[in-house]
Write an enzyme that holds these catalytic residues in place. Structure first.
Site, PDB file in Angstrom:
ATOM      1  N   HIS A  66       0.826  -1.228   0.000  1.00 53.91           N
ATOM      2  CA  HIS A  66       0.000   0.000   0.000  1.00 53.91           C
ATOM      3  C   HIS A  66       0.852   1.267   0.000  1.00 53.91           C
ATOM      4  O   HIS A  66       0.313   2.362  -0.201  1.00 53.91           O
ATOM      5  CB  HIS A  66      -0.940   0.024   1.207  1.00 53.91           C
ATOM      6  CG  HIS A  66      -1.938  -1.088   1.205  1.00 53.91           C
ATOM      7  ND1 HIS A  66      -2.805  -1.312   0.150  1.00 53.91           N
ATOM      8  CD2 HIS A  66      -2.212  -2.065   2.121  1.00 53.91           C
ATOM      9  CE1 HIS A  66      -3.555  -2.382   0.421  1.00 53.91           C
ATOM     10  NE2 HIS A  66      -3.211  -2.851   1.600  1.00 53.91           N
ATOM     11  N   ASP A  90      -2.420 -10.582  -2.596  1.00 60.94           N
ATOM     12  CA  ASP A  90      -2.989 -10.173  -1.306  1.00 60.94           C
ATOM     13  C   ASP A  90      -4.478  -9.837  -1.496  1.00 60.94           C
ATOM     14  O   ASP A  90      -4.896  -9.424  -2.579  1.00 60.94           O
ATOM     15  CB  ASP A  90      -2.225  -8.943  -0.789  1.00 60.94           C
ATOM     16  CG  ASP A  90      -2.623  -8.529   0.611  1.00 60.94           C
ATOM     17  OD1 ASP A  90      -1.890  -8.871   1.555  1.00 60.94           O
ATOM     18  OD2 ASP A  90      -3.671  -7.850   0.770  1.00 60.94           O
ATOM     19  N   HIS A  98      -6.050  -7.362  -0.486  1.00 56.59           N
ATOM     20  CA  HIS A  98      -6.232  -5.933  -0.740  1.00 56.59           C
ATOM     21  C   HIS A  98      -5.441  -5.498  -1.977  1.00 56.59           C
ATOM     22  O   HIS A  98      -4.320  -5.971  -2.193  1.00 56.59           O
ATOM     23  CB  HIS A  98      -5.752  -5.119   0.473  1.00 56.59           C
ATOM     24  CG  HIS A  98      -6.402  -5.536   1.763  1.00 56.59           C
ATOM     25  ND1 HIS A  98      -5.837  -6.474   2.614  1.00 56.59           N
ATOM     26  CD2 HIS A  98      -7.561  -5.145   2.339  1.00 56.59           C
ATOM     27  CE1 HIS A  98      -6.629  -6.638   3.668  1.00 56.59           C
ATOM     28  NE2 HIS A  98      -7.676  -5.854   3.527  1.00 56.59           N
ATOM     29  N   ASP A 149      -4.123 -13.222   3.324  1.00 50.24           N
ATOM     30  CA  ASP A 149      -5.352 -12.737   3.958  1.00 50.24           C
ATOM     31  C   ASP A 149      -6.581 -13.038   3.095  1.00 50.24           C
ATOM     32  O   ASP A 149      -7.686 -12.591   3.391  1.00 50.24           O
ATOM     33  CB  ASP A 149      -5.268 -11.247   4.314  1.00 50.24           C
ATOM     34  CG  ASP A 149      -4.678 -10.384   3.225  1.00 50.24           C
ATOM     35  OD1 ASP A 149      -4.397 -10.898   2.123  1.00 50.24           O
ATOM     36  OD2 ASP A 149      -4.502  -9.171   3.461  1.00 50.24           O
TER      37      ASP A 149
HETATM   38  C1  OKP Z   1      -2.800  -4.507   4.615  1.00 51.94           C
HETATM   39  B1  OKP Z   1      -2.437  -5.613   3.631  1.00 51.94           B
HETATM   40  C2  OKP Z   1      -9.301  -1.720   9.304  1.00 51.94           C
HETATM   41  C3  OKP Z   1      -9.358  -0.683   8.213  1.00 51.94           C
HETATM   42  C4  OKP Z   1      -8.028  -0.541   7.562  1.00 51.94           C
HETATM   43  C5  OKP Z   1      -6.312  -1.735   6.567  1.00 51.94           C
HETATM   44  C6  OKP Z   1      -6.033  -2.993   5.864  1.00 51.94           C
HETATM   45  C7  OKP Z   1      -4.594  -3.073   5.501  1.00 51.94           C
HETATM   46  C8  OKP Z   1      -4.263  -4.391   4.859  1.00 51.94           C
HETATM   47  N1  OKP Z   1      -8.811  -1.202  10.505  1.00 51.94           N
HETATM   48  N2  OKP Z   1      -7.649  -1.730   7.000  1.00 51.94           N
HETATM   49  O1  OKP Z   1      -2.898  -5.414   2.327  1.00 51.94           O
HETATM   50  O2  OKP Z   1      -2.755  -6.922   4.078  1.00 51.94           O
HETATM   51 ZN    ZN Z   2      -4.012  -7.414   2.589  1.00 46.61          ZN
END
Ligand code: OKP
Ligand code: ZN
Length: 345
Positions: free
Chosen positions: A161, A197, A199, A286
């Site tokens: 990210h 991933d 996300h 994840d």
């Molecule tokens: C990081 B990676 C929950 C809202 C924010 C962030 C997710 C980050 C994922 N508190 N969530 O891509 O695994």
């Molecule tokens: Zn993630």
């Protein structure tokens, strides 16, 4: 296959993260790395420390100098203001704000360089994120010197990210992007990044968006419903010379192996068409059915299938750990993927 790992990656230990309106224990915790390490060791893989890099040239090839300086000093500045605990932002740039005016005061800088409130800067953050970037870069080194065909960079925190000058989503420096740039600077001429991933890897996408020598392919939850929300749609295909070198496969919440594997086949086909000489795999687990912050439904067997499909690309491959928050499963899931690549180098 070798695993690169630095225990410095345990130093970053956020007290809490802001989640669904309250401060809760951080999902991105040191135990993640320890559990993956334990599983990798049990699987009999060789584990070694990253090389030490004298300077920050490899970081500066991807990140803005002011951003690096900020990450290095932010927590000390937070303490110098008489504050306790972890540094968090509270105000962000308005849309269209000037990118050339970096605020002087710390709260301004925290907002300027971040995109969310889930990513605290702690006393150990700089050393940990630097160790993770060095871990990925060391893996790249082993790959481009031809010492290994597959290397696993056991990185924590994740990196995908983080863009050139924005941290967020538990990410500070972009480990996979730094390693990719390093590979390009040391002999690789066409590199594919496959990000699996849950996300979308918005930071990695942005870093290479105008590049024709790097293909970014990502399979992830639809940004209409999931973090990082503002990038990751299927009509983001690159810009300028990079047009056609970015491909996104957003999938609905609840996706299981059947439709996931179709997207994976399509992503692998795109990679084959691009004809890269090197692959960087941003490996988040994840996508597991047990992940506490995600909503895909992969199981251990599916991770074996995922590894096998990617291994069939038969490319020199750097595997960089991204997310995965089901503490009891991440080790087994990572090892299930790695298992498809094991064997003579
Ligand atoms: C990081 B990676 C929950 C809202 C924010 C962030 C997710 C980050 C994922 N508190 N969530 O891509 O695994
Ligand atoms: Zn993630």
């Amino acid at each position: 296959m070798r695993t690169i790992y630095s225990p410095d990656q345990l130093l970053h230990a956020p007290r809490t993260e802001f989640h669904r309106g309250e401060l809760v224990p951080g999902f991105e915790c040191p135990q993640r790395a320890e559990n993956v390490l334990t599983a990798v060791r049990a699987a009999g893989l060789a584990i070694e420390a990253p090389a030490s890099f004298d300077d920050e040239q490899h970081l500066l090839r991807v990140h803005q100098p002011e951003f690096i300086e900020f990450l290095r000093t932010a927590h000390d500045q937070w303490l110098a203001l008489g504050r306790d605990g972890d540094a968090l932002p509270a105000t962000w740039p308005v849309r269209g704000a000037r990118p050339d005016r970096i605020p002087v005061e710390l709260d301004g800088k925290l907002g300027f360089f971040s995109c969310d409130m889930a990513t605290p800067i702690t006393a150990g953050t700089w050393r940990t994120t630097r160790a993770a970037a060095d871990t990925a870069t060391s893996g790249a080194q082993l790959l481009c010197t031809g010492v290994e065909k597959t290397v696993f960079a056991l990185c924590r925190p994740p990196g995908h990210h983080a863009s050139r000058n924005v941290y967020g989503g538990y990410c500070y420096l972009n480990n996979a992007a730094i390693a990719t740039q390093y590979l390009g600077d040391h002999g690789a001429s066409r590199i594919a990044i496959l990000d699996v991933d849950y996300h979308h890897g918005n930071g990695t996408q942005q870093i290479f968006y105008d590049r024709s020598d790097v293909l970014f392919a990502s399979i992830h939850a639809d940004p209409a419903t999931d973090y990082p929300y503002f990038l990751g749609h299927d009509d983001e295909t690159g810009i300028g010379e990079g047009t056609g070198c970015n491909v996104n496969f957003p999938l609905p919440r609840g996706t299981g192996w059947q439709s996931y594997s179709e997207a994976l086949d399509a992503a692998c086909q795109r990679i084959e068409d691009f004809a890269p000489d090197t692959l960087v795999l941003s490996l988040g687990v994840d996508t597991s059915e047990n992940d506490p912050i995600s909503a895909f439904r992969l199981n251990t067997e599916d991770y074996r299938g995922l590894g096998q499909r990617i291994a069939r690309l038969d490319l020199p491959t750097l595997i960089v750990l991204e997310g995965g928050y089901a503490l009891d499963d991440i080790g087994a899931h990572v090892v299930a993927v790695l298992g498809a690549f094991s064997g003579p180098g």
